[in-house]
Design a protein around this motif. Structure first.
Motif, mmCIF file in Angstrom:
data_model
loop_
_atom_site.group_PDB
_atom_site.id
_atom_site.type_symbol
_atom_site.label_atom_id
_atom_site.label_comp_id
_atom_site.label_asym_id
_atom_site.label_seq_id
_atom_site.Cartn_x
_atom_site.Cartn_y
_atom_site.Cartn_z
ATOM 1 N N GLY A 20 47.675 29.959 36.820
ATOM 2 C CA GLY A 20 47.642 29.538 37.913
ATOM 3 C C GLY A 20 47.370 28.757 38.701
ATOM 4 O O GLY A 20 46.123 28.569 38.176
ATOM 5 N N GLY A 21 47.665 28.072 40.122
ATOM 6 C CA GLY A 21 46.080 27.866 40.770
ATOM 7 C C GLY A 21 45.994 28.919 41.682
ATOM 8 O O GLY A 21 45.495 28.081 42.812
ATOM 9 N N ASP A 22 45.474 29.942 41.452
ATOM 10 C CA ASP A 22 45.128 31.003 42.126
ATOM 11 C C ASP A 22 44.194 31.311 41.854
ATOM 12 O O ASP A 22 43.819 33.130 41.504
ATOM 13 N N LEU A 23 42.833 31.054 40.458
ATOM 14 C CA LEU A 23 42.096 31.255 40.170
ATOM 15 C C LEU A 23 41.261 32.028 39.878
ATOM 16 O O LEU A 23 40.614 30.706 41.828
ATOM 17 N N THR A 24 40.173 32.781 40.041
ATOM 18 C CA THR A 24 38.961 33.293 41.295
ATOM 19 C C THR A 24 37.979 32.013 40.502
ATOM 20 O O THR A 24 37.530 31.820 39.420
ATOM 21 N N ARG A 25 37.835 31.842 41.824
ATOM 22 C CA ARG A 25 36.001 30.854 41.615
ATOM 23 C C ARG A 25 34.490 32.180 41.061
ATOM 24 O O ARG A 25 34.888 32.815 42.490
ATOM 25 N N PRO A 35 29.899 39.491 43.825
ATOM 26 C CA PRO A 35 30.362 39.184 43.081
ATOM 27 C C PRO A 35 29.926 40.363 41.656
ATOM 28 O O PRO A 35 31.495 40.616 41.367
ATOM 29 N N TYR A 36 29.969 41.919 42.396
ATOM 30 C CA TYR A 36 30.390 42.839 40.939
ATOM 31 C C TYR A 36 31.888 43.282 42.376
ATOM 32 O O TYR A 36 32.910 43.915 41.133
ATOM 33 N N ALA A 37 32.180 43.081 42.862
ATOM 34 C CA ALA A 37 33.655 43.198 43.752
ATOM 35 C C ALA A 37 34.346 41.972 43.205
ATOM 36 O O ALA A 37 36.041 42.714 42.869
ATOM 37 N N ILE A 38 34.175 40.942 43.028
ATOM 38 C CA ILE A 38 35.041 40.112 42.830
ATOM 39 C C ILE A 38 35.282 41.058 41.054
ATOM 40 O O ILE A 38 36.254 40.409 40.013
ATOM 41 N N GLU A 40 35.409 43.676 38.951
ATOM 42 C CA GLU A 40 36.380 44.872 39.255
ATOM 43 C C GLU A 40 37.752 44.633 39.417
ATOM 44 O O GLU A 40 38.269 45.265 39.041
ATOM 45 N N ARG A 41 37.688 43.717 40.692
ATOM 46 C CA ARG A 41 38.984 42.747 40.867
ATOM 47 C C ARG A 41 39.317 42.410 39.559
ATOM 48 O O ARG A 41 40.937 42.395 39.330
ATOM 49 N N LEU A 42 38.455 41.532 38.902
ATOM 50 C CA LEU A 42 39.033 40.917 38.151
ATOM 51 C C LEU A 42 39.677 41.893 36.607
ATOM 52 O O LEU A 42 40.598 41.393 36.297
ATOM 53 N N ARG A 43 38.693 42.952 36.694
ATOM 54 C CA ARG A 43 38.932 43.777 35.809
ATOM 55 C C ARG A 43 40.276 44.538 35.862
ATOM 56 O O ARG A 43 41.398 45.023 34.939
ATOM 57 N N LYS A 44 40.221 45.141 37.094
ATOM 58 C CA LYS A 44 42.086 45.440 37.391
ATOM 59 C C LYS A 44 43.381 44.576 37.173
ATOM 60 O O LYS A 44 44.402 44.622 36.973
ATOM 61 N N GLU A 45 42.936 42.857 37.466
ATOM 62 C CA GLU A 45 44.149 42.134 37.456
ATOM 63 C C GLU A 45 44.273 42.097 35.965
ATOM 64 O O GLU A 45 44.940 41.720 35.532
ATOM 65 N N HIS A 46 43.623 41.766 34.974
ATOM 66 C CA HIS A 46 43.177 40.715 33.882
ATOM 67 C C HIS A 46 42.915 41.668 33.095
ATOM 68 O O HIS A 46 43.235 41.043 32.099
ATOM 69 N N GLY A 47 42.219 43.316 33.248
ATOM 70 C CA GLY A 47 41.604 43.697 31.878
ATOM 71 C C GLY A 47 40.421 43.211 31.211
ATOM 72 O O GLY A 47 39.391 42.780 32.829
ATOM 73 N N SER A 48 40.168 43.165 30.008
ATOM 74 C CA SER A 48 38.370 42.905 29.512
ATOM 75 C C SER A 48 38.222 41.772 30.179
ATOM 76 O O SER A 48 37.057 41.349 29.697
ATOM 77 N N VAL A 49 39.182 40.394 29.869
ATOM 78 C CA VAL A 49 38.872 39.375 29.624
ATOM 79 C C VAL A 49 39.409 38.180 30.771
ATOM 80 O O VAL A 49 41.139 38.761 30.698
#
Length: 415
Positions: A20-25, A35-38, A40-49
């Motif tokens: 989708g169009g809401d990918l994290t930069r 960047p560390y907050a990013i 951790e947020r990505l880990r919660k949303e998508h897992g290990s990748v």
């Protein structure tokens, strides 16, 4: 825009753009401050990748999990280092003028190849660095550490980033590589611009290549006891482009990681009176402090890049052949599956990801460690009463896609 449009209905289901169009930069204002907050947020949303965007909105997969990072790093047959298979580049979405090219693009060096070509070139680098490390790295580090300190010792104040950590590794590297010391400041600036990205990255990469090409020609005519000569004379028979590319590789990687690591080690030491007194008294070994920094704030937060050699599954995601993966070394080191409590001491545990892993693990880590050990030791013994000039919580960092660097480290000391 150099990537496939984010709302492309024809994007493959496994491709990052299909999310989708809401990918994290991993670049821009938010990424530069926390960047560390990013991660951790990505880990919660998508897992290990997680699907992410690199500079220019180029799609990639960010590997966040410790075990998944290890799998990618240790399996070059599945995850190649050869950017010539990068689908976005192959299909013309990434021009040679793209600012990611100095970090991700293919070059005739050992980190861009796998298998026998990698072994041939890696052997030349390893042999050259081994010879260089036996020719007085610690002596060079001691000389330049004292010379840097001489410039501010009478003032009672300094910024240990701008006045010390940013300069010391490059000054030592000029001796190791066979460069004039006068080139150090230009090379420091150019290395920083390459990691920062943007329009200046290619220009500064060209500046480095020009300086190193001239060095190779000079050493071909006038050999010396340096890394450049070692590459030129190695039985592997490197051609001019291979020699220059490996000089660039060692220069950029060694300076950037060592200067960043030295600043972070000094930050940790000066923010904790117990560590500082332990080092000064000899009760604490600097290597244990370095190890702690390697786990918590590795000098490269994100490592470029690997390319899927075939369609495969990773971290519950379908990765397609030719897609780019970048390795979240900082995120992997803090993966709650392997470090459920990041406050627990990691002393004696060297299984961090900071030096990468597998066949492409950093070959010059001992040189960097020596520079840091000498740099810290000389500083602590030259500057009595060394202390932070501001509260430790006021220290700030600025991140790019690849690293997070301490902005300054103001200190005071007795004159």
């Amino acid at each position: 825009m150099n990537a496939q449009p984010l709302n492309d209905p024809d994007a493959p289901r496994g491709c990052p753009v299909a999310h989708g169009g809401d990918l994290t930069r991993l670049f821009g204002p938010e990424a530069s401050t926390d960047p560390y907050a990013i991660y951790e947020r990505l880990r919660k949303e998508h897992g290990s990748v997680a699907p992410v965007l690199l500079e220019g909105d180029v799609p990639a997969w960010l590997v966040l999990g410790y075990r998944d990072n290890r799998r990618v790093l240790d399996n070059p047959r599945q995850f190649s280092r050869d950017a010539r298979i990068w689908r976005d580049w192959r299909e013309g979405h990434i021009p040679e003028t793209h600012p990611l090219i100095p970090m991700v693009g293919w070059r005739p060096d050992c980190v861009s190849q796998d298998g026998e070509p990698h072994r041939r070139l890696r052997g030349a680098v390893t042999d050259g660095l081994l010879a260089a490390s036996s020719r007085g790295v610690r002596r060079h580090a001691t000389y330049f550490a004292n010379k840097q300190i001489d410039a501010f010792v009478d003032t009672g104040r300094a910024d240990l980033v701008a006045d010390y950590a940013e300069n010391l590794p490059m000054l030592v590297l000029t001796r190791i590589l066979g460069l004039p010391t006068a080139d150090a400041q230009r090379l420091i600036e150019s290395c920083a611009e390459i990691f920062k990205g943007g329009e200046g990255a290619l220009e500064h990469n060209g500046r480095i290549m020009q300086i190193l090409s001239e060095l190779a020609e000079r050493k071909r005519a006038e050999p010396g006891s340096d890394f450049a000569t070692a590459l030129l004379q190695h039985p592997a028979g490197l051609d001019h482009d291979e020699v220059v590319s490996h000089l660039r590789l060692v220069l950029i990687a060694a300076h950037t990681t060592t200067s960043n690591l030295l600043a972070r080690v000094l930050q940790l030491v000066l923010s904790d009176a117990a560590r500082l007194s332990g080092l000064v008294s000899g009760q604490l070994n600097i290597s244990s402090v370095v190890e702690e920094v390697m786990w918590d704030t590795p000098p490269l937060a994100v490592l470029p890049g690997r390319f899927a050699a075939a369609d495969l599954e990773l971290g519950g995601h379908h990765i397609q052949e030719g897609e780019l993966l970048v390795l979240g070394l900082a995120a992997g080191n803090l993966d709650p599956e392997v470090r459920p409590d990041s406050a627990v001491a990691v002393q004696g545990n060297q299984s961090h990801l900071a030096f990468s892993s597998g066949p492409h693990e950093c070959p010059g880590q001992n040189i960097g460690q020596s520079i840091i050990e000498i740099g810290v030791d000389v500083l602590l013994h030259r500057l009595p009463g060394l202390r932070l000039a501001v509260p430790s919580e006021e220290l700030s960092s600025t991140a790019s896609t690849w690293e997070s660097r301490l902005d300054s480290l103001p200190v005071e000391f007795s004159v």
